[in-house]
Write a protein that holds these residues in place. Structure first.
Motif, mmCIF file in Angstrom:
data_model
loop_
_atom_site.group_PDB
_atom_site.id
_atom_site.type_symbol
_atom_site.label_atom_id
_atom_site.label_comp_id
_atom_site.label_asym_id
_atom_site.label_seq_id
_atom_site.Cartn_x
_atom_site.Cartn_y
_atom_site.Cartn_z
ATOM 1 N N ALA A 37 12.086 11.235 57.194
ATOM 2 C CA ALA A 37 11.043 10.295 56.772
ATOM 3 C C ALA A 37 11.628 8.913 56.522
ATOM 4 O O ALA A 37 10.966 7.898 56.765
ATOM 5 C CB ALA A 37 10.345 10.815 55.516
ATOM 6 N N LEU A 38 12.867 8.853 56.075
ATOM 7 C CA LEU A 38 13.526 7.577 55.824
ATOM 8 C C LEU A 38 13.762 6.801 57.118
ATOM 9 O O LEU A 38 13.851 5.572 57.104
ATOM 10 C CB LEU A 38 14.854 7.819 55.102
ATOM 11 C CG LEU A 38 15.515 6.653 54.401
ATOM 12 C CD1 LEU A 38 14.581 6.098 53.331
ATOM 13 C CD2 LEU A 38 16.823 7.084 53.794
ATOM 14 N N ALA A 39 13.828 7.504 58.227
ATOM 15 C CA ALA A 39 14.035 6.853 59.519
ATOM 16 C C ALA A 39 12.786 6.125 60.018
ATOM 17 O O ALA A 39 12.871 5.307 60.925
ATOM 18 C CB ALA A 39 14.483 7.880 60.553
ATOM 19 N N ARG A 44 11.198 1.728 55.047
ATOM 20 C CA ARG A 44 12.068 0.632 54.628
ATOM 21 C C ARG A 44 11.352 -0.262 53.617
ATOM 22 O O ARG A 44 11.974 -0.870 52.767
ATOM 23 C CB ARG A 44 12.491 -0.202 55.827
ATOM 24 C CG ARG A 44 13.140 0.604 56.903
ATOM 25 C CD ARG A 44 14.610 0.677 56.714
ATOM 26 N NE ARG A 44 15.173 1.430 57.811
ATOM 27 C CZ ARG A 44 16.192 2.209 57.673
ATOM 28 N NH1 ARG A 44 16.758 2.326 56.511
ATOM 29 N NH2 ARG A 44 16.663 2.881 58.689
ATOM 30 N N ARG A 45 10.039 -0.328 53.735
ATOM 31 C CA ARG A 45 9.255 -1.187 52.851
ATOM 32 C C ARG A 45 8.893 -0.470 51.551
ATOM 33 O O ARG A 45 8.937 -1.056 50.487
ATOM 34 C CB ARG A 45 8.005 -1.625 53.584
ATOM 35 C CG ARG A 45 7.120 -2.515 52.777
ATOM 36 C CD ARG A 45 6.069 -3.075 53.649
ATOM 37 N NE ARG A 45 6.328 -4.501 53.732
ATOM 38 C CZ ARG A 45 5.519 -5.337 54.277
ATOM 39 N NH1 ARG A 45 4.439 -4.913 54.869
ATOM 40 N NH2 ARG A 45 5.787 -6.611 54.285
ATOM 41 N N TRP A 46 8.511 0.791 51.646
ATOM 42 C CA TRP A 46 8.121 1.579 50.478
ATOM 43 C C TRP A 46 9.044 2.787 50.393
ATOM 44 O O TRP A 46 8.795 3.828 51.004
ATOM 45 C CB TRP A 46 6.667 2.020 50.580
ATOM 46 C CG TRP A 46 5.705 0.884 50.577
ATOM 47 C CD1 TRP A 46 5.574 -0.065 49.607
ATOM 48 C CD2 TRP A 46 4.746 0.570 51.575
ATOM 49 N NE1 TRP A 46 4.597 -0.946 49.946
ATOM 50 C CE2 TRP A 46 4.057 -0.583 51.150
ATOM 51 C CE3 TRP A 46 4.382 1.142 52.788
ATOM 52 C CZ2 TRP A 46 3.052 -1.170 51.893
ATOM 53 C CZ3 TRP A 46 3.383 0.568 53.524
ATOM 54 C CH2 TRP A 46 2.733 -0.580 53.078
ATOM 55 N N SER A 47 10.071 2.689 49.589
ATOM 56 C CA SER A 47 11.098 3.728 49.559
ATOM 57 C C SER A 47 10.638 5.018 48.880
ATOM 58 O O SER A 47 11.332 6.029 48.969
ATOM 59 C CB SER A 47 12.357 3.202 48.877
ATOM 60 O OG SER A 47 12.058 2.757 47.578
ATOM 61 N N ILE A 48 9.485 5.015 48.242
ATOM 62 C CA ILE A 48 8.980 6.231 47.600
ATOM 63 C C ILE A 48 8.296 7.153 48.617
ATOM 64 O O ILE A 48 8.144 8.349 48.377
ATOM 65 C CB ILE A 48 8.032 5.868 46.431
ATOM 66 C CG1 ILE A 48 7.801 7.068 45.507
ATOM 67 C CG2 ILE A 48 6.712 5.362 46.927
ATOM 68 C CD1 ILE A 48 8.900 7.329 44.577
ATOM 69 N N LEU A 91 18.375 10.489 45.548
ATOM 70 C CA LEU A 91 18.539 9.430 46.542
ATOM 71 C C LEU A 91 17.469 8.354 46.403
ATOM 72 O O LEU A 91 17.761 7.161 46.507
ATOM 73 C CB LEU A 91 18.518 10.018 47.957
ATOM 74 C CG LEU A 91 19.717 10.893 48.320
ATOM 75 C CD1 LEU A 91 19.513 11.527 49.688
ATOM 76 C CD2 LEU A 91 20.996 10.083 48.288
ATOM 77 N N CYS A 92 16.239 8.774 46.164
ATOM 78 C CA CYS A 92 15.157 7.814 45.987
ATOM 79 C C CYS A 92 15.386 6.977 44.729
ATOM 80 O O CYS A 92 15.204 5.760 44.741
ATOM 81 C CB CYS A 92 13.816 8.538 45.918
ATOM 82 S SG CYS A 92 12.416 7.425 45.737
ATOM 83 N N GLY A 93 15.797 7.620 43.653
ATOM 84 C CA GLY A 93 16.089 6.894 42.418
ATOM 85 C C GLY A 93 17.211 5.888 42.604
ATOM 86 O O GLY A 93 17.121 4.753 42.129
ATOM 87 N N ALA A 94 18.258 6.287 43.308
ATOM 88 C CA ALA A 94 19.362 5.362 43.573
ATOM 89 C C ALA A 94 18.902 4.184 44.424
ATOM 90 O O ALA A 94 19.297 3.041 44.186
ATOM 91 C CB ALA A 94 20.501 6.108 44.267
ATOM 92 N N THR A 95 18.049 4.448 45.392
ATOM 93 C CA THR A 95 17.522 3.375 46.239
ATOM 94 C C THR A 95 16.681 2.401 45.424
ATOM 95 O O THR A 95 16.808 1.183 45.577
ATOM 96 C CB THR A 95 16.665 3.967 47.380
ATOM 97 O OG1 THR A 95 17.471 4.856 48.142
ATOM 98 C CG2 THR A 95 16.120 2.891 48.278
ATOM 99 N N LEU A 96 15.833 2.926 44.546
ATOM 100 C CA LEU A 96 14.988 2.063 43.724
ATOM 101 C C LEU A 96 15.811 1.245 42.739
ATOM 102 O O LEU A 96 15.537 0.063 42.521
ATOM 103 C CB LEU A 96 13.940 2.894 42.988
ATOM 104 C CG LEU A 96 12.860 3.528 43.872
ATOM 105 C CD1 LEU A 96 11.993 4.474 43.050
ATOM 106 C CD2 LEU A 96 12.025 2.462 44.539
#
Length: 118
Positions: A37-39, A44-48, A91-96
């Motif tokens: 899904a990250l691909a 890239r715009r909404w990391s959640i 991973l999502c938390g780290a990205t945010l």
């Protein structure tokens, strides 16, 4: 054969063929779904969004399993949700946190090697 039966039998066969434990399959599946899904360009715009995609896939998985077994097996369901969402949530938390401009401890205090001590 109905859909829940086909789904559960297929996933059990794949787990047996791959030699993965139930917990390992949930962890690896959650990570693979998150990375897939990250691909997508919108991720890239909404990391959640990738995390929400993994959560939706796990909800669908648990619903099909509950339909097959005839009831919700709450301890198994909660463990499956935890195993599936563990790494994607981190991973999502780290990205945010990183996108909010947070820098690791000590990174702002370091000086370049050639800076004068004046």
């Amino acid at each position: 054969m109905d859909l829940p039966t086909l789904y559960v039998k297929t996933t059990e066969h794949l787990l047996h063929a791959a030699g993965l434990s139930h917990e390992m399959a949930h962890g690896a599946g959650g990570l693979l779904l998150y990375l897939a899904a990250l691909a997508l360009p919108v991720a890239r715009r909404w990391s959640i969004l990738p995390l929400l995609g993994v959560a939706f896939a796990e909800l669908l998985n648990e619903t099909l399993q509950a339909s097959f077994h005839g009831s919700w097996r709450l301890p198994d369901t909660l463990a499956d949700i935890a195993w599936t969402l563990c790494v994607p949530t981190l991973l999502c938390g780290a990205t945010l946190v990183r996108s909010a401009g947070f820098t690791p401890l000590g990174a702002a205090q370091q000086r370049p090697a050639n800076a004068s001590l004046a």
